[in-house]
Design a protein around this motif. Structure first.
Motif, PDB file in Angstrom:
ATOM      1  N   SER A 129       0.827  -1.210   0.000  1.00  0.00           N
ATOM      2  CA  SER A 129       0.000   0.000   0.000  1.00  0.00           C
ATOM      3  C   SER A 129       0.861   1.259   0.000  1.00  0.00           C
ATOM      4  O   SER A 129       0.569   2.238  -0.671  1.00  0.00           O
ATOM      5  N   LEU A 133      -8.101  11.005   1.270  1.00  0.00           N
ATOM      6  CA  LEU A 133      -7.631   9.890   0.461  1.00  0.00           C
ATOM      7  C   LEU A 133      -8.208   8.584   1.000  1.00  0.00           C
ATOM      8  O   LEU A 133      -8.323   8.401   2.206  1.00  0.00           O
ATOM      9  N   GLU A 141       2.292   1.772  -3.422  1.00  0.00           N
ATOM     10  CA  GLU A 141       1.234   2.241  -4.328  1.00  0.00           C
ATOM     11  C   GLU A 141       0.907   3.706  -4.069  1.00  0.00           C
ATOM     12  O   GLU A 141       0.647   4.473  -4.993  1.00  0.00           O
ATOM     13  N   TYR A 142       0.930   4.087  -2.809  1.00  0.00           N
ATOM     14  CA  TYR A 142       0.649   5.483  -2.449  1.00  0.00           C
ATOM     15  C   TYR A 142       1.636   6.413  -3.151  1.00  0.00           C
ATOM     16  O   TYR A 142       1.249   7.379  -3.791  1.00  0.00           O
ATOM     17  N   LYS A 172      -9.547  10.107  -4.305  1.00  0.00           N
ATOM     18  CA  LYS A 172      -9.848  11.242  -3.443  1.00  0.00           C
ATOM     19  C   LYS A 172     -11.358  11.303  -3.232  1.00  0.00           C
ATOM     20  O   LYS A 172     -12.125  11.142  -4.172  1.00  0.00           O
ATOM     21  N   GLN A 184       1.175   6.277  -7.060  1.00  0.00           N
ATOM     22  CA  GLN A 184      -0.070   6.833  -7.605  1.00  0.00           C
ATOM     23  C   GLN A 184      -0.246   8.304  -7.266  1.00  0.00           C
ATOM     24  O   GLN A 184      -0.823   9.052  -8.037  1.00  0.00           O
ATOM     25  N   LEU A 185       0.242   8.725  -6.095  1.00  0.00           N
ATOM     26  CA  LEU A 185      -0.070  10.069  -5.635  1.00  0.00           C
ATOM     27  C   LEU A 185       1.106  11.031  -5.619  1.00  0.00           C
ATOM     28  O   LEU A 185       0.961  12.205  -5.976  1.00  0.00           O
ATOM     29  N   GLN A 226      -7.983   4.248  -0.141  1.00  0.00           N
ATOM     30  CA  GLN A 226      -7.466   3.283  -1.115  1.00  0.00           C
ATOM     31  C   GLN A 226      -8.472   2.155  -1.278  1.00  0.00           C
ATOM     32  O   GLN A 226      -8.983   1.623  -0.278  1.00  0.00           O
ATOM     33  N   ARG A 242      -7.263  -1.444  -5.970  1.00  0.00           N
ATOM     34  CA  ARG A 242      -6.041  -0.988  -5.283  1.00  0.00           C
ATOM     35  C   ARG A 242      -5.635   0.424  -5.653  1.00  0.00           C
ATOM     36  O   ARG A 242      -4.519   0.848  -5.368  1.00  0.00           O
ATOM     37  N   GLN A 243      -6.533   1.159  -6.258  1.00  0.00           N
ATOM     38  CA  GLN A 243      -6.192   2.538  -6.590  1.00  0.00           C
ATOM     39  C   GLN A 243      -6.463   3.450  -5.398  1.00  0.00           C
ATOM     40  O   GLN A 243      -7.449   3.258  -4.669  1.00  0.00           O
ATOM     41  N   TRP A 244      -5.591   4.410  -5.208  1.00  0.00           N
ATOM     42  CA  TRP A 244      -5.853   5.483  -4.257  1.00  0.00           C
ATOM     43  C   TRP A 244      -6.804   6.464  -4.932  1.00  0.00           C
ATOM     44  O   TRP A 244      -6.662   6.741  -6.124  1.00  0.00           O
ATOM     45  N   THR A 293      -6.911  10.099  -8.791  1.00  0.00           N
ATOM     46  CA  THR A 293      -5.828  10.911  -8.230  1.00  0.00           C
ATOM     47  C   THR A 293      -5.400  12.035  -9.174  1.00  0.00           C
ATOM     48  O   THR A 293      -4.950  13.082  -8.732  1.00  0.00           O
TER      49      THR A 293
END
Lengths: 998, 89
Positions: A737, B56, A740-741, B68, A744-745, B58, B64-66, B84
Motif C-alpha cells: 500500500s 484519500l 502504491e501510495y 480522493k 499513484q499520488l 485506497q 487498489r487505486q488510491w 488521483t
C-alpha cells in the motif's frame, strides 16, 4: 393445568395443535401460534420475574418488543439462552423456560428485601455509597452487586448453532407490515421496484390484526392477508417475518436480524439459527408503528397491570383473557377498544377515563354495550403483591392536581392506556432531527436526513384512512423515481371509528401521606422519586438524568418509559418537552444475539489461515505450528519428548554446525517493474540503489515520513527493469500500500508497477557451513562457488527440471542461500533439499530456531522494528545515504532523533549466565529504587545462545552506545524476576560477519 | 457503513476501502530544503475540519487505486470522488 383464561373460540392460534411446555419446572399447555407469554397468561400465570433493583414481583406489561419485564432464561435443544422476551418467544413443543433475577425462586425471592430497603436505594445510590472505603469495592461491593444484579445467565458451552450474514441491495426497504408497510410495499412492488418488507413478529399485519376496521369491504386482517399473499407471489418482492430491522447506519445501510429457527424445537439441518442481513436500500420506508405508553400511578408495576393494547392483543390474537375482572384506565379512546373486546367475550370491564366528558363514536359504542364508564377517574394505586387484587381509585380535578376520596375497586388486572408513542428509533438513528408534535404529545421524525420516509403511526398519523392513502402514494412515488413505472393503484375504502382528543395526562399525583412507588422505567426500577432526586441534586441535561437514574437504559431502551420521563423532567423544570429534548436513540433497537452479530466468523473462521505449499510435509514431520500474522509457520519440529526449548536449541545448533532448512514462503514478496524502478527504490529505501547490478541483491531499510523504520528486507535485481523485493511477513500488505501510495499520488511520473508475488513463490532458506555443498548437489550445473555466487549474489538454476531462483542471502549469520520455486513446486523443492541434505546432517528448523539465530547475530526484526525506532536505534545508520533524499530523511534531523544519548540496540547477558530473561522486561539502574523506577530500556528479544550456551537478549537501551560493559538490572514484575545483567554488543556471534562471506 | 463510489469500479461498501487521511497535503519535493515548520506541517499537522473534507482512500480490496473523496466529516455525506489525477472542481 387447564387453560382457564383461554376463551372458547377466536384468536389466530391453531387450536388443533396442543403444545406442552415447562415454566419454572411446571408443565403447562398452550397452542401452536402462542407466545410463551400468551400461553402462560392462558394458564393464569402472571408472575414471571423479579425486578432488577428491588426484586419486586413482575408480570407481563406488553405483548411484543416493548416488553420490559417478562425476560426469561430459555432452554432449547440442550442449550440455554438468557434474556429472551417471553412476549416474543413463540411456543414450541418441549419449550422450557425459567425466571431470571430471583433466588431461590420467583415466588420466594431473597433479594426482595431490597424492596423494603428501597428508601436506601434511591437514584445515584451506587455512585454515592460504594465509593468508600476504596478497598471494599473489589472485595465486597462489586461481587455482591454482580450477584444481585444482572438478568439471565449465558451458556459457557460452545454454541453449536450456525449464524449467517447476508448482504442485500434493494430499491425499497420497508420496516413493518402494518397498514403503512403493506400499502407502500404494494404500490412500490406494482411499479416493479425491488422491495424488502420486514416484519418483526411471526404474523403480518401489525395493528390490523387487532383493530376493528374495514378496508375495501373486508376486515383489516383479511385485507392484510390478501396483500401479503399477493406480495409473496411477486418475484421482485422479499417478504420476511420474524425479522427485526434494528439499526439504521450511514448511507442507507440497515441491518436486520432474522430469527430463522427460534420458533422451532430444533434448528433444521443446514439452516442457521439467525441470519443477519446487511441491506443497502435506495429508499427506506419506516412503518414501525407506535407503542402505547403507560400512565404512571402507584405500584404500577404490580403483575396484572399492563398496556391496554397488550390486553387486546392477547384477546384478539391468542384468545386469552388477561383477567376476568378488568379495570381499564385510559386518557384516550384506545382503552375503550380493549373494554369493548372484553365485553364481547362476556367479561364486564370498568373504564376509568381521566377526561371529564369525552365524546366519540367508540365511547358511544361502549356505552351502548352497557360498559361501566367513570369519567374524571384515575387509578391511584394498584393493590396486591404478586398479582393485582384491587385498585385504589379516585376522582381527579380538572387541573389534574387534586384527588377526590379514595375508593377501592376489586379487579384482577389494570389495562392502562396513556396514548401512543410513535416508534421513531430508526428515523432518529438515520440522523433525522425529530420534532415534538403537540397534537399527540410525542416526538415524530423531522425532515429526512437520509433517504428515509416515515409513514403511518410511526409518523404520528393515527387514522387508518390517512395512513393508507399516504402510504400507497409514497410507495408509488418513490418507486416511480427508481423504476420509472407508474401503475395506477386504487386506494380502498376505509371504515374506522373516529377518535376524540386524548388527555394530556400521564402521572397520577400521590395522595396525601402515601409514598407509593410510581415507576417510570419498569425494567431498571426507576421511579418518579428517583428522577425528582436527580433534578434536586442539580442534574439538568436529560442525558445526565438518564445516566444518573438509569432511566431508559435497560434492555428495552425505554420503549415504554422515555416519554413519561421527559414529561416529568419538563414538568419539574417548568419547561416544555421539546426544549428538554430526548436522549439519543442508538442501534440496536432491541437486543440482538451476539451470535448473529458475529456470524460465521468464529473459531477457525475468525481469521483466515494461510498455509505454505510445504505445510503438509511439516505436519508429517511433527511440526508444532505458530501463528505468524495470518500464516501458520512451523515453530519447531518435535522429536520424541522434546520441549520447545530443547528442540529449538537442537535445530539452531545444527545450523551453526551442519546445515538447516527453513520454510520462508511467508515472507512478503513484491515485484517492482518498469524503467524507473531503480529510481523508485532509491527514493523508497534509505540506501543507494541506482548502481545495483543485475544479478545482485541488497539489504534495504525503508522509513515512514516521520523517520520511523517501516520495514526491511532484501531486494534483488532480476533483470534491467525488474526487481524482486522481500518484506517481513507481517508488513507485506502495508508495504505494498505504501509503494502504491507513492507511485499513484506522490510520484505518478515514475514509470513503475508493483504487484504482490508472495503467493507465487515458495521459499526455502538453506543455512549453515555445509549449505554450499548441499547447494552444489541441488544444482550440479550451476557454479555456486564463492566466486560464482558471492555473498548477495543471485543466479537462476535448474532444480531437476524445475526453474529456481537462488539468492545468497543470510538471516542466520551463517553461509546461507534462499531458493525460490513456483509455489506448486514448493514441496518438490523441499523434499529434494531434505533428501540430498541427508549426507550433510540436514535438519529442518522452525521460527524459534530462526529467532535464536538472528538474535545472537544481532539482526533486527519485528520486535526491534516496532514502529518506535529509527535507523540509529537499530544500528542501521550506516544504511542512510548522505548523497540522496529518501522517504523520511528530513525527519531524522529532529532534535530527539539526533540526541547524544539516543536509545540504541545492545546485547544483554545475565551475570549468572543461567537465568533466562523475559521479553518485554525493563532495564533499570537500581533494582531497589522506589517506584516508579526509571526505565532505561526494554528487552526486545531473548534466546538461548547456542554458540555460547547461555541466555542472550537484545534490548533497546537509552544511550546504548555508551552502555557497553555496564551492569544493570532486568526487572519483570509480570514474572516477578529481578536479574543482574551485563550490557554487551548486540553482535554476539561473528561480529565481523565473516561467515556469511566465506 | 459508508457507500463509496470508486471512480474506477463504481459504488462499493466501505469495508473494501482503507482511509488515507487529508488529500490536500502535498509532500515537499525531494531534495528541496524545507524548514522544520514546513516539514512538521507535512508530517504531523492536520486541520481536521468539521464539514467538507477532501481525503484519500485506497480501494484496497478492489482495484487498489488510491482515490480522493470529498466527504462531510460530520454527516458522512459524500459529495464527489475523484481519480488521483483528476481536476477537483
Amino acid at each position: 393445568m387447564t387453560q382457564s383464561y383461554r376463551i372458547e373460540t377466536g384468536g389466530l392460534i391453531n387450536r388443533n395443535k396442543k403444545i406442552s411446555f415447562k415454566f419454572n419446572g411446571v408443565t403447562y399447555f398452550g397452542y401452536d401460534g402462542d407466545t410463551l407469554a400468551s400461553a402462560l397468561l392462558a394458564n393464569g400465570v402472571h408472575l414471571v420475574g423479579r425486578s432488577f433493583k428491588y426484586h419486586r414481583p413482575r408480570g407481563f406489561f406488553g405483548a411484543g418488543v416493548d416488553e420490559p419485564y417478562a425476560v426469561v432464561q430459555l432452554y432449547r435443544n440442550g442449550e440455554t439462552e438468557p434474556n429472551i422476551k417471553a412476549t416474543e418467544q413463540e411456543l414450541f413443543e418441549g419449550l422450557e423456560a425459567s425466571s431470571v433475577n430471583c433466588w431461590p425462586s420467583v415466588n420466594f425471592d431473597i433479594g426482595a428485601i431490597n424492596n423494603f430497603l428501597k428508601i436506601f436505594l434511591p437514584a445515584g445510590f451506587y455512585y454515592k455509597t460504594f465509593m468508600w472505603p476504596k478497598s471494599f469495592w473489589y472485595k465486597i461491593y462489586e461481587p455482591f452487586i454482580r450477584k444481585a444484579a444482572g438478568l439471565g445467565v449465558a451458556s459457557t458451552k460452545h454454541d453449536k448453532e450456525r449464524y449467517e450474514h447476508k448482504y442485500e441491495y434493494c430499491d425499497l426497504l420497508i420496516t413493518g407490515s402494518g397498514p403503512a408497510g403493506l400499502a407502500s410495499a404494494y404500490s412500490a412492488a406494482k411499479n416493479g421496484a425491488k422491495v424488502i418488507l420486514a416484519e418483526d413478529k411471526p404474523r403480518y399485519g401489525g395493528s390490523l390484526l387487532t383493530s376493528d376496521v374495514n378496508i375495501g369491504n373486508q376486515s383489516g386482517k383479511d385485507w392484510a392477508d390478501g396483500i401479503i399473499s399477493e406480495l409473496k407471489e411477486m418475484p421482485n418482492v422479499t417478504v420476511k417475518n420474524r425479522s427485526q430491522v434494528f439499526g439504521y447506519y450511514d448511507h442507507n445501510m440497515l441491518v436486520m436480524s432474522e430469527k430463522v429457527s427460534d420458533h422451532l424445537p430444533k434448528t433444521k439441518k443446514y439452516h442457521p439459527n439467525k441470519r443477519l442481513w446487511y441491506i443497502r436500500a435506495k429508499e427506506v420506508l419506516i412503518s414501525s408503528g407506535s407503542i402505547e405508553r403507560p400512565i404512571v400511578f402507584g405500584n404500577n408495576d404490580t403483575p396484572g397491570v399492563m398496556l391496554s393494547s397488550a390486553a387486546k392483543e392477547y384477546l384478539k390474537v391468542y384468545g386469552v383473557l388477561v383477567g376476568k375482572k378488568p379495570l381499564v384506565f385510559t386518557n384516550n379512546d384506545s382503552g375503550y377498544e380493549t373494554a369493548i373486546e372484553f365485553k364481547k367475550h362476556g367479561v364486564d370491564p370498568i373504564v376509568l377515563d381521566s377526561r371529564s366528558n369525552p365524546q366519540s363514536e367508540i365511547i358511544d359504542e361502549a356505552k351502548n354495550l352497557g360498559i361501566n364508564i367513570k369519567n374524571s377517574y384515575v387509578v391511584v394505586a394498584a393493590q396486591g403483591y404478586k398479582k393485582v387484587k384491587s385498585a385504589d381509585v379516585a376522582t381527579i380535578s380538572e387541573d389534574k392536581k387534586t384527588l377526590g376520596k379514595i375508593e377501592n375497586i376489586i379487579c384482577d388486572c389494570i389495562c392502562v392506556s396513556g396514548f401512543w408513542t410513535p416508534t421513531i428509533h430508526l428515523a432518529s438513528q438515520s440522523g433525522n432531527k425529530t420534532k415534538f408534535n403537540e397534537e399527540i404529545d410525542a416526538f415524530v421524525p423531522g425532515a429526512s436526513k437520509q433517504n428515509e420516509t416515515t409513514l403511518g403511526a410511526a409518523n404520528g398519523v393515527f387514522t387508518l384512512e390517512e395512513t393508507l392513502k399516504t402510504s400507497f402514494e409514497k410507495g408509488k412515488e418513490l418507486s416511480k423515481k427508481i423504476t420509472e413505472k407508474d401503475n395506477e393503484i386504487s386506494i380502498p375504502n376505509v371504515v374506522e371509528k373516529k377518535y376524540s382528543k386524548h388527555d394530556r395526562f400521564w402521572c397520577v399525583p400521590l395522595p396525601k401521606g402515601k409514598s407509593y412507588k410510581r415507576f417510570l422505567d419498569f425494567q431498571n426500577d426507576v421511579a418518579v422519586s428517583d428522577v425528582e432526586i436527580a433534578l434536586r441534586e442539580g442534574y439538568r441535561s436529560i442525558e445526565h438524568v438518564k445516566r444518573y437514574t438509569t432511566l431508559g437504559m435497560a434492555t428495552d431502551q425505554g420503549k415504554t418509559s422515555n416519554l413519561n420521563g421527559l414529561q416529568l423532567v419538563s414538568e419539574i423544570e417548568n419547561k416544555v418537552v421539546p426544549s428538554v429534548g430526548h436522549t439519543t436513540f442508538r442501534p440496536p433497537y432491541t437486543p440482538i444475539s451476539i451470535g448473529a452479530i458475529v456470524g460465521r466468523e468464529v473459531g477457525r473462521h475468525s481469521k483466515p489461515t494461510r498455509k505454505s505449499p510445504i505445510h503438509n510435509w511439516h505436519e508429517e514431520y511433527n511440526a508444532v505450528f505458530v501463528d505468524a500474522g495470518v500464516w501458520l509457520r512451523p515453530r519447531y519440529y518435535k522429536r520424541g519428548n522434546e520441549t520447545l526449548f530443547e528442540a529449538s536449541k537442537r535445530e539452531a545448533k545444527n545450523v551453526r554446525t551442519n546445515v538447516g532448512v527453513c520454510d520462508v514462503t511467508t515472507l512478503g514478496k513484491i515485484d517492482v517493474k518498469g524503467p524507473d524502478a531503480a529510481e523508485f527504490l532509491n527514493r523508497v529505501y534509505t540506501n543507494a540503489w541506482l548502481k545495483l547490478p543485475v544479478g545482485k541483491a541488497r539489504y534495504g531499510v525503508m522509513l515512514r515520513e516521520d523517520g520511523i523504520v517501516m520495514d526491511d528486507g532484501t531486494t534483488t535485481r532480476i533483470s534491467e527493469n525488474h526487481y524482486h523485493m522481500t518484506t517481513t511477513t507481517a508488513q507485506a500488505a502495508n508495504v505494498l500500500s505504501h509503494l502504491e501510495y507513492y507511485l499513484q499520488l506522490v510520484w505518478p511520473e515514475l514509470n513503475v508497477n508493483v504487484v504482490s508475488t508472495t503467493e507465487q513463490w515458495a521459499g526455502a532458506a538453506i543455512a549453515g557451513p555445509k549449505s554450499r555443498d548441499l547447494l552444489q548437489k541441488l544444482f550440479p550445473k550451476t557454479d555456486v562457488s564463492n566466486e560464482g555466487l558471492p555473498f548477495m549474489g543471485y543466479v537462476e538454476g535448474d532444480l531437476f527440471g524445475v526453474k529456481a531462483r537462488i539468492f545468497r542471502i543470510s538471516f542466520s549469520g551463517e553461509l546461507a542461500y534462499e531458493v525460490n520455486v513456483e509455489s506448486d513446486n514448493g514441496r518438490f523443492m523441499w523434499e529434494k533439499i531434505i533428501e540430498l541434505g541427508e549426507e550433510f546432517q540436514i535438519q529442518p528448523y522452525g521460527t524459534e530456531a530462526l529467532s535464536t539465530l538472528r538474535i545472537e547475530m544481532g539482526h533486527v526484526a519485528g520486535s526491534e522494528l516496532d514502529g518506535r525506532t529509527i535507523p540509529y536505534d537499530n544500528a542501521l545508520e550506516g544504511l542512510l545515504s548522505k548523497k540522496k533524499d529518501f522517504i523520511g530523511k528530513r525527519s531524522l534531523q529532529r532534535e530527539a532523533f539526533v540526541a547524544e544519548d539516543r536509545q540504541r540496540i545492545v546485547g544483554v547477558i545475565p551475570l549468572d549466565k543461567k537465568t533466562s530473561i523475559p521479553e518485554g522486561s525493563h532495564l533499570v539502574k537500581d533494582a531497589n529504587a522506589p517506584l516508579p523506577n526509571k526505565k532505561l530500556g526494554h528487552i526486545s528479544a531473548s534466546c538461548w545462545s547456542v554458540e555460547h550456551d547461555n541466555p542472550f537478549s537484545l534490548a533497546i537501551l537509552k544511550d546504548g552506545k555508551n552502555m557497553i560493559g555496564k551492569k544493570l538490572f532486568v526487572m519483570s514484575p509480570l514474572k516477578n524476576k529481578v536479574i543482574p545483567v551485563e550490557i554487551v554488543s548486540s553482535h554476539y556471534v561473528d561480529p565481523k560477519g565473516e561467515r556469511v562471506r566465506s | 457503513m459508508l457507500h463509496i463510489k470508486c471512480p474506477h469500479c463504481g459504488m462499493r461498501s466501505q469495508n473494501e476501502f482503507s482511509y488515507g487521511g487529508d488529500a490536500t497535503v502535498k509532500r515537499p519535493a525531494l531534495n528541496k530544503e524545507v524548514t522544520d515548520q514546513e516539514w512538521d506541517n507535512f508530517v504531523y499537522n492536520r486541520v481536521s475540519p468539521r464539514g467538507k473534507h477532501l481525503e484519500l482512500w485506497q480501494h484496497l480490496s478492489g482495484c487498489r487505486q488510491w482515490i480522493k473523496v470529498e466527504r462531510d466529516t460530520a454527516t458522512h455525506e459524500i459529495f464527489n470522488t475523484y481519480k488521483t489525477n483528476e481536476e477537483i472542481a
